[in-house]
Enzyme design. Structure first.
Site, PDB file in Angstrom:
ATOM      1  NE  ARG A 113     -93.378 -60.741 -79.690  1.00 51.47           N
ATOM      2  CZ  ARG A 113     -93.485 -62.056 -79.673  1.00 51.47           C
ATOM      3  NH1 ARG A 113     -92.455 -62.797 -79.328  1.00 51.47           N
ATOM      4  NH2 ARG A 113     -94.628 -62.641 -79.976  1.00 51.47           N
TER       5      ARG A 113
ATOM      6  CE  LYS B  71    -103.601 -79.464 -84.982  1.00 53.48           C
ATOM      7  NZ  LYS B  71    -102.724 -79.855 -83.883  1.00 53.48           N
TER       8      LYS B  71
ATOM      9  N   GLY C 181    -100.349 -65.200 -83.916  1.00 51.31           N
ATOM     10  CA  GLY C 181     -99.084 -65.301 -84.623  1.00 51.31           C
ATOM     11  C   GLY C 181     -99.171 -65.366 -86.133  1.00 51.31           C
TER      12      GLY C 181
ATOM     13  N   GLY D 254    -101.353 -66.219 -78.024  1.00 51.71           N
ATOM     14  CA  GLY D 254    -102.176 -66.951 -77.055  1.00 51.71           C
ATOM     15  C   GLY D 254    -102.973 -66.021 -76.172  1.00 51.71           C
TER      16      GLY D 254
HETATM   17  P1  AMP Z   1    -103.152 -71.360 -86.710  1.00 53.71           P
HETATM   18  O1  AMP Z   1    -101.851 -71.323 -85.960  1.00 53.71           O
HETATM   19  O2  AMP Z   1    -104.168 -72.269 -86.103  1.00 53.71           O
HETATM   20  O3  AMP Z   1    -103.699 -69.969 -86.979  1.00 53.71           O
HETATM   21  O4  AMP Z   1    -102.839 -72.037 -88.113  1.00 53.71           O
HETATM   22  C1  AMP Z   1    -102.010 -71.447 -89.049  1.00 53.71           C
HETATM   23  C2  AMP Z   1    -101.569 -72.496 -90.022  1.00 53.71           C
HETATM   24  O5  AMP Z   1    -102.713 -73.052 -90.643  1.00 53.71           O
HETATM   25  C3  AMP Z   1    -100.702 -71.963 -91.120  1.00 53.71           C
HETATM   26  O6  AMP Z   1     -99.431 -72.540 -91.046  1.00 53.71           O
HETATM   27  C4  AMP Z   1    -101.424 -72.394 -92.403  1.00 53.71           C
HETATM   28  O7  AMP Z   1    -100.546 -72.908 -93.396  1.00 53.71           O
HETATM   29  C5  AMP Z   1    -102.312 -73.498 -91.908  1.00 53.71           C
HETATM   30  N1  AMP Z   1    -103.464 -73.717 -92.787  1.00 53.71           N
HETATM   31  C6  AMP Z   1    -104.397 -72.833 -93.158  1.00 53.71           C
HETATM   32  N2  AMP Z   1    -105.238 -73.375 -94.029  1.00 53.71           N
HETATM   33  C7  AMP Z   1    -104.842 -74.640 -94.240  1.00 53.71           C
HETATM   34  C8  AMP Z   1    -105.310 -75.720 -95.045  1.00 53.71           C
HETATM   35  N3  AMP Z   1    -106.375 -75.566 -95.840  1.00 53.71           N
HETATM   36  N4  AMP Z   1    -104.642 -76.904 -94.979  1.00 53.71           N
HETATM   37  C9  AMP Z   1    -103.569 -77.039 -94.195  1.00 53.71           C
HETATM   38  N5  AMP Z   1    -103.073 -76.068 -93.410  1.00 53.71           N
HETATM   39  C10 AMP Z   1    -103.704 -74.883 -93.423  1.00 53.71           C
END
Ligand code: AMP
Length: 390
Positions: free
Chosen positions: A34, A196, A349, A372
């Protein structure tokens, strides 16, 4: 947006809002990405005879002085990166001592202020605090893209009191993210993964209006699949989002692609069994952790012709090598497309971490520095820190 290039900066005191929120380890900067990203703006100002007042937040001190979250290590790193520039540091961001140090600054010199968030007024966008920050300078330059979705004193409040301009990093972010949101060259493919649905539903809904195809991976796929009546075993699922997922599926028609098969395991931390399912269904006692081989092929085929790609979120639990193949393979394909002239933008991220893990960062057109902020931009939201620069 007014660009820094339009400002007369010679001899002026310039308040630069940077994103120097870097990871630290034992009092030293662990990753200077950064800081390096901010150098084009800083060097331009130094070379053009400005007096640079540099400010940032670091971590979440919640309005209190937290010595571990001091910007002092950033100051040390900055001196290493700019060895022939005079750089100073001051233990606060407002007050008499800061004013005195600013008065002593000569053209081409830099003063780094202490963590803005040591003052609770920063995050409250307190008008008096913003006015105090503004009183230090003649011009405000915003170059912290990662903060423009928040209305804070140093991102929004200050702009009321000073002529305000965008720095080079901010301009680059907006240029590339706009290539995704405004008339993207077609075919336009988006890849959305991560844990999520809840955090990305706005992005998915907005992108569906613009994309040719939207490929879903990561744990969020299981909420969609459950809604479609598939068996998802013990995989992560947001049951409270099943209805929302159903609406998205209805509106998306054939634009939204879901995994055709999965890598599944009995235990994420200590896997004894790892299998590729024959179809979309996951056995009752297993957890989905990555997209399967059929899905990789189908997604690869779909992405192949893309002229614009936006990617946010890993397609599996990429932190563990056993479950990172989907993310890795898709990353490689995106990188190959960049070499053929496709505009490829990675935002957020964990997708950035995934790209770096595979050493593909130089093979992507643009990697957004703001998690974000880039999501809210792609969601089509108005970002307060950008509006004040218009
Ligand atoms: P995000 O911050 O929403 O982009 O989520 C990223 C996180 O989602 C990472 O730490 C991944 O390990 C997790 N992730 C991705 N696929 C899966 C899965 N099938 N089950 C559990 N966690 C997941």
């Amino acid at each position: 947006m007014r660009s820094i290039k339009d400002a007369d900066v010679k001899g002026k005191r310039i308040f630069v809002r940077g994103d120097l929120n870097v990871p630290l380890k034992e009092g030293e900067v662990r990753d200077n990405t950064r800081i390096v990203a901010l150098l084009p703006t800083i060097k331009y100002l130094v070379e053009n005879g400005s007096k640079v007042i540099l400010a940032s937040h670091l971590g979440r001190p919640k309005g209190k002085v937290v010595p571990e979250l001091s910007l002092k290590p950033v100051y040390e790193e900055l001196k290493k990166l700019l060895p022939s520039t005079n750089i100073y540091f001051v233990n606060d961001c407002v007050g008499e001592e800061v004013k005195n140090k600013v008065n002593e600054l000569k053209e081409g010199e830099i003063l780094l202020l202490e963590n803005l968030r040591f003052h609770p007024e920063e995050e409250k966008n307190d008008e008096n605090f913003a006015k105090e920050l503004a009183s230090l300078a003649d011009i405000f330059v915003q170059d912290a893209f990662g903060t423009v979705h928040r209305a804070h004193a140093s991102t929004v409040g200050i702009a009321k009191f000073l002529p305000s301009y965008a720095g080079f990093l901010l301009e680059k972010e907006v240029k590339f993210l706009s290539k995704v949101t405004e008339n993207p060259e077609k075919p336009f493919i988006a890849i959305i993964g991560g844990a999520k649905i809840s955090t990305k539903i706005g992005v998915i809904e907005n992108l569906l209006k613009k994309v040719d195809k939207l490929l879903i991976g990561g744990a969020m796929a299981y909420t969609f699949l459950k809604k479609k009546g598939k068996n998802i075993g013990k995989s992560l699922c947001e049951d409270e989002y099943l209805e929302v997922a159903g609406k998205v599926l209805d509106n998306a028609e054939d634009k939204l692609l879901l995994p055709l098969d999965h890598i599944v395991t009995d235990n994420i931390d200590e896997p004894k069994r790892i299998e590729n399912t024959p179809d979309e269904n996951i056995p009752d006692d297993m957890i989905g952790v990555d997209i399967g081989t059929k899905t990789i092929s189908e997604y690869a085929e779909t992405i192949k012709e893309a002229k614009t790609v936006f990617w946010n979120g890993p397609l599996g639990v990429f932190e563990k090598d056993e479950f990172s193949k989907g993310t890795r393979e898709i990353g490689k394909i995106v990188a190959e497309l960049t070499e053929k002239g496709t505009v490829t933008v990675v935002g957020g991220g964990d997708s950035v971490a995934a790209v770096k893990k595979e050493n593909l960062q130089d093979k992507i057109s643009h990697i957004s520095t703001g998690g974000g902020a880039s999501l809210e931009f792609v969601e089509g939201k108005k970002l307060p820190g950008l509006e004040v620069l218009e």
